[in-house]
Design a protein around this motif. Structure first.
Motif, PDB file in Angstrom:
ATOM      1  N   LEU A  23       0.642  -1.071   0.439  1.00 21.86           N
ATOM      2  CA  LEU A  23       0.298   0.202   0.608  1.00 21.86           C
ATOM      3  C   LEU A  23       1.090   1.688   0.219  1.00 21.86           C
ATOM      4  O   LEU A  23       0.173   2.263  -1.060  1.00 21.86           O
ATOM      5  N   LEU A  24       1.817   1.307   0.685  1.00 25.33           N
ATOM      6  CA  LEU A  24       2.586   2.556   0.872  1.00 25.33           C
ATOM      7  C   LEU A  24       3.648   3.182  -0.068  1.00 25.33           C
ATOM      8  O   LEU A  24       4.125   3.951  -0.531  1.00 25.33           O
ATOM      9  N   ALA A  25       4.018   1.234  -0.827  1.00 20.19           N
ATOM     10  CA  ALA A  25       5.275   1.679  -1.926  1.00 20.19           C
ATOM     11  C   ALA A  25       4.306   2.612  -3.042  1.00 20.19           C
ATOM     12  O   ALA A  25       4.543   3.313  -3.643  1.00 20.19           O
ATOM     13  N   HIS A  26       3.155   2.664  -3.358  1.00 24.17           N
ATOM     14  CA  HIS A  26       2.062   2.901  -4.208  1.00 24.17           C
ATOM     15  C   HIS A  26       1.891   4.141  -3.931  1.00 24.17           C
ATOM     16  O   HIS A  26       1.499   5.088  -4.798  1.00 24.17           O
ATOM     17  N   ARG A  27       1.592   4.618  -2.806  1.00 18.68           N
ATOM     18  CA  ARG A  27       1.458   5.726  -2.261  1.00 18.68           C
ATOM     19  C   ARG A  27       2.733   6.714  -2.235  1.00 18.68           C
ATOM     20  O   ARG A  27       2.336   8.103  -2.717  1.00 18.68           O
ATOM     21  N   HIS A  28       3.381   6.526  -1.437  1.00 17.95           N
ATOM     22  CA  HIS A  28       4.874   7.359  -1.841  1.00 17.95           C
ATOM     23  C   HIS A  28       5.788   6.855  -2.841  1.00 17.95           C
ATOM     24  O   HIS A  28       6.572   8.044  -3.246  1.00 17.95           O
ATOM     25  N   ARG A  29       5.981   5.834  -3.336  1.00 13.97           N
ATOM     26  CA  ARG A  29       7.108   5.547  -4.527  1.00 13.97           C
ATOM     27  C   ARG A  29       8.397   6.138  -4.067  1.00 13.97           C
ATOM     28  O   ARG A  29       8.609   6.786  -5.134  1.00 13.97           O
ATOM     29  N   VAL A  43       9.817   1.285  -8.717  1.00 13.77           N
ATOM     30  CA  VAL A  43      10.010   1.031  -7.248  1.00 13.77           C
ATOM     31  C   VAL A  43      11.226  -0.252  -6.644  1.00 13.77           C
ATOM     32  O   VAL A  43      11.071  -1.313  -7.592  1.00 13.77           O
ATOM     33  N   ARG A  44      12.391  -0.162  -6.322  1.00  9.17           N
ATOM     34  CA  ARG A  44      13.531  -1.458  -6.387  1.00  9.17           C
ATOM     35  C   ARG A  44      13.113  -2.329  -5.264  1.00  9.17           C
ATOM     36  O   ARG A  44      13.572  -1.047  -4.251  1.00  9.17           O
ATOM     37  N   VAL A  45      13.453  -2.985  -4.884  1.00 11.83           N
ATOM     38  CA  VAL A  45      13.012  -3.975  -3.340  1.00 11.83           C
ATOM     39  C   VAL A  45      14.895  -4.830  -3.041  1.00 11.83           C
ATOM     40  O   VAL A  45      15.009  -4.652  -3.888  1.00 11.83           O
ATOM     41  N   LEU A  46      14.438  -3.920  -1.971  1.00 12.46           N
ATOM     42  CA  LEU A  46      16.096  -4.430  -1.223  1.00 12.46           C
ATOM     43  C   LEU A  46      16.194  -5.933   0.205  1.00 12.46           C
ATOM     44  O   LEU A  46      15.131  -5.135   0.943  1.00 12.46           O
ATOM     45  N   ILE A  47      16.179  -6.980   0.126  1.00  9.27           N
ATOM     46  CA  ILE A  47      16.246  -7.402   1.031  1.00  9.27           C
ATOM     47  C   ILE A  47      16.394  -8.239   2.168  1.00  9.27           C
ATOM     48  O   ILE A  47      18.081  -8.083   2.088  1.00  9.27           O
TER      49      ILE A  47
END
Length: 234
Positions: free
Chosen positions: A51-57, A88-92
């Motif tokens: 949700l927040l990835a969409h909101r804040h990009r 948006v890139r993801v670091l696990i």
């Protein structure tokens, strides 16, 4: 009277996805007190992260694997598969005890992973690497990751179609899968580093891969890597 000059570059915007409040607060303090970095959101579950990835990009999502409601792998898959949040890139965040989760996260589109035992300096450097568009997969970690996946009992990986990939590109892809750096690949194949980068760029396009991390996955899903612990002979 003088005024501070504006920063030449906007800060790297980071979303924290971590269910442990104490850990999340510590990460926020570390990041927000580092020049050039800024936390723009905090999520305690995987669903909140999406949700927040969409909101804040954000530029980077720092994603824990084990979270309630929706784990970090599924959250990563949803973020990386959604064209509305492209970029948006993801670091696990993970541990060596969770190598199978790392593999799944990379297939889901993550740009890399970081051990929770990492130092503050390593964490900050990792965020910058991923934000710059690179994959965070050190050669030694790559070899360990693939070796663990191939030797541990789990379902067979998907088969990757390599039609359209040239013989030279297959050679480069194989060496990427073995954890070799660009300079090592160049030396092994007697190419310039620039030529290796050109081949990698073509591989990324042909295999619809986001970054080097996914090329590693493609190397053994395409059957090019069967013994990653063995270094190729010159």
């Amino acid at each position: 009277m003088t005024t501070d000059a504006p920063s030449p570059h906007p800060p790297v915007r980071i979303l924290l996805a971590e269910d442990q409040v104490l850990v999340r607060d510590s990460l926020k303090v570390l990041i927000d007190t580092t020049p050039g970095l800024a936390v723009v959101g905090e999520a305690g579950t995987g669903a909140e992260a999406v949700l927040l990835a969409h909101r804040h990009r954000p530029d980077v999502v720092l994603m824990d694997v084990r979270m309630p409601d929706m784990d970090g792998i599924e959250a990563t898959r949803r973020i990386c598969a959604d064209p509305t949040v492209a970029g948006v890139r993801v670091l696990i965040l993970t541990t060596f005890d969770l190598d199978e989760y790392v593999y799944a996260a990379l297939r889901a589109g993550a740009s890399g992973f970081l051990l929770k035992s990492a130092t503050a300096t390593e964490l900050l450097a990792a965020i910058q690497v991923v934000a710059s568009g690179e994959a965070l997969l050190a050669p030694t970690v790559t070899r360990r990751l693939i070796a663990e996946f191939l030797h541990a009992p789990r379902p067979a990986p998907a088969v990757r179609d390599l039609d359209g990939v040239t013989q030279r590109e297959r050679e480069v892809l194989t060496l990427i899968g073995r954890g070799m750096s660009n300079s090592e690949i160049a030396g092994h194949l007697h190419l310039t580093v620039g030529t290796v980068k050109t081949h990698i760029g073509r591989l990324l396009a042909k295999l619809h891969a986001r970054d080097r991390a996914q090329l590693v996955i493609a190397a053994y899903e395409g059957g090019l890597v069967t013994n990653p612990s063995a270094r190729p002979t010159p």
